[in-house]
Design a protein around this motif. Structure first.
Motif, PDB file in Angstrom:
ATOM      1  N   GLY A 171       0.819  -1.198   0.000  1.00  0.00           N
ATOM      2  CA  GLY A 171       0.000   0.000   0.000  1.00  0.00           C
ATOM      3  C   GLY A 171       0.856   1.253   0.000  1.00  0.00           C
ATOM      4  O   GLY A 171       2.009   1.243   0.423  1.00  0.00           O
ATOM      5  N   TRP A 172       0.257   2.309  -0.522  1.00  0.00           N
ATOM      6  CA  TRP A 172       0.840   3.643  -0.426  1.00  0.00           C
ATOM      7  C   TRP A 172      -0.103   4.491   0.428  1.00  0.00           C
ATOM      8  O   TRP A 172      -1.331   4.469   0.241  1.00  0.00           O
ATOM      9  CB  TRP A 172       1.003   4.273  -1.802  1.00  0.00           C
ATOM     10  N   MET A 216      -0.978  -9.162  -3.886  1.00  0.00           N
ATOM     11  CA  MET A 216       0.323  -9.843  -3.893  1.00  0.00           C
ATOM     12  C   MET A 216       0.808 -10.128  -5.310  1.00  0.00           C
ATOM     13  O   MET A 216       1.987  -9.980  -5.618  1.00  0.00           O
ATOM     14  CB  MET A 216       0.230 -11.134  -3.089  1.00  0.00           C
ATOM     15  N   SER A 217      -0.118 -10.534  -6.166  1.00  0.00           N
ATOM     16  CA  SER A 217       0.263 -10.884  -7.545  1.00  0.00           C
ATOM     17  C   SER A 217       0.328  -9.653  -8.450  1.00  0.00           C
ATOM     18  O   SER A 217       0.895  -9.717  -9.541  1.00  0.00           O
ATOM     19  CB  SER A 217      -0.737 -11.867  -8.125  1.00  0.00           C
ATOM     20  N   GLY A 218      -0.290  -8.574  -8.012  1.00  0.00           N
ATOM     21  CA  GLY A 218      -0.383  -7.376  -8.843  1.00  0.00           C
ATOM     22  C   GLY A 218      -1.626  -7.324  -9.700  1.00  0.00           C
ATOM     23  O   GLY A 218      -1.846  -6.363 -10.431  1.00  0.00           O
ATOM     24  N   GLY A 219      -2.468  -8.334  -9.572  1.00  0.00           N
ATOM     25  CA  GLY A 219      -3.637  -8.400 -10.432  1.00  0.00           C
ATOM     26  C   GLY A 219      -4.799  -7.529 -10.015  1.00  0.00           C
ATOM     27  O   GLY A 219      -5.721  -7.289 -10.796  1.00  0.00           O
ATOM     28  N   ARG A 220      -4.776  -7.063  -8.771  1.00  0.00           N
ATOM     29  CA  ARG A 220      -5.868  -6.222  -8.279  1.00  0.00           C
ATOM     30  C   ARG A 220      -5.312  -4.981  -7.615  1.00  0.00           C
ATOM     31  O   ARG A 220      -4.317  -5.036  -6.910  1.00  0.00           O
ATOM     32  CB  ARG A 220      -6.715  -7.008  -7.285  1.00  0.00           C
ATOM     33  N   THR A 221      -5.982  -3.871  -7.858  1.00  0.00           N
ATOM     34  CA  THR A 221      -5.609  -2.611  -7.232  1.00  0.00           C
ATOM     35  C   THR A 221      -6.844  -1.950  -6.629  1.00  0.00           C
ATOM     36  O   THR A 221      -7.987  -2.287  -6.982  1.00  0.00           O
ATOM     37  CB  THR A 221      -4.960  -1.647  -8.239  1.00  0.00           C
ATOM     38  N   ALA A 253      -6.325  -8.492   1.088  1.00  0.00           N
ATOM     39  CA  ALA A 253      -6.806  -7.877  -0.141  1.00  0.00           C
ATOM     40  C   ALA A 253      -6.510  -6.375  -0.139  1.00  0.00           C
ATOM     41  O   ALA A 253      -6.410  -5.756   0.926  1.00  0.00           O
ATOM     42  CB  ALA A 253      -8.308  -8.110  -0.267  1.00  0.00           C
ATOM     43  N   PRO A 254      -6.399  -5.786  -1.318  1.00  0.00           N
ATOM     44  CA  PRO A 254      -6.142  -4.345  -1.390  1.00  0.00           C
ATOM     45  C   PRO A 254      -7.198  -3.521  -0.656  1.00  0.00           C
ATOM     46  O   PRO A 254      -6.875  -2.481  -0.070  1.00  0.00           O
ATOM     47  CB  PRO A 254      -6.163  -4.057  -2.894  1.00  0.00           C
TER      48      PRO A 254
END
Length: 126
Positions: free
Chosen positions: A34-35, A52-57, A102-103
């Protein structure tokens, strides 16, 4: 995991910056990232997060459509591309890591993330 953010600076309104956060010490791909940011006289607030995988933001409404978070697990690095910057984006920006969440969960953890990097200052002039 140790985190080191970089890439901050002074930019005019409407400009762009890309922040980087390099991780070391643990398996980077096991962490959602997170930022967050904290402006002068303000509480820390969530900016964006990536799975973790970069697939969801997931993004704060205030930056949606202007900021993009991405990660390169091979380089152990997460990025925050900031476009159309506004003076109200002026803040110290922090990257943080939390294992296996999760994000959307990261968005509620502005003080609760497991690992934090030192911040990098972003100043947007009008």
């Amino acid at each position: 995991v140790q985190l080191q953010a970089s890439g901050g600076g002074l930019v005019q309104a409407g400009g762009s910056l890309r922040l980087s956060c390099a991780a070391s010490g643990r398996t980077f791909s096991n962490y959602a990232m997170g930022w967050f940011r904290q402006g002068p006289g303000k509480e820390r607030e969530f900016v964006g997060a990536i799975s973790m995988s970069g697939g969801r933001t997931y993004y704060a409404d205030s930056v949606k459509g202007r900021f993009t978070i991405s990660r390169d697990n091979a380089k152990n690095t997460v990025y925050l591309q900031m476009n159309s910057l506004k003076p109200e984006d002026t803040a110290v920006y922090y990257c943080a890591a939390e294992g296996r969440v999760a994000p959307e969960v990261v968005s509620r953890m502005r003080y609760g993330m497991d690992h934090w990097g030192k911040g990098t200052q972003v100043t947007v002039s009008s």
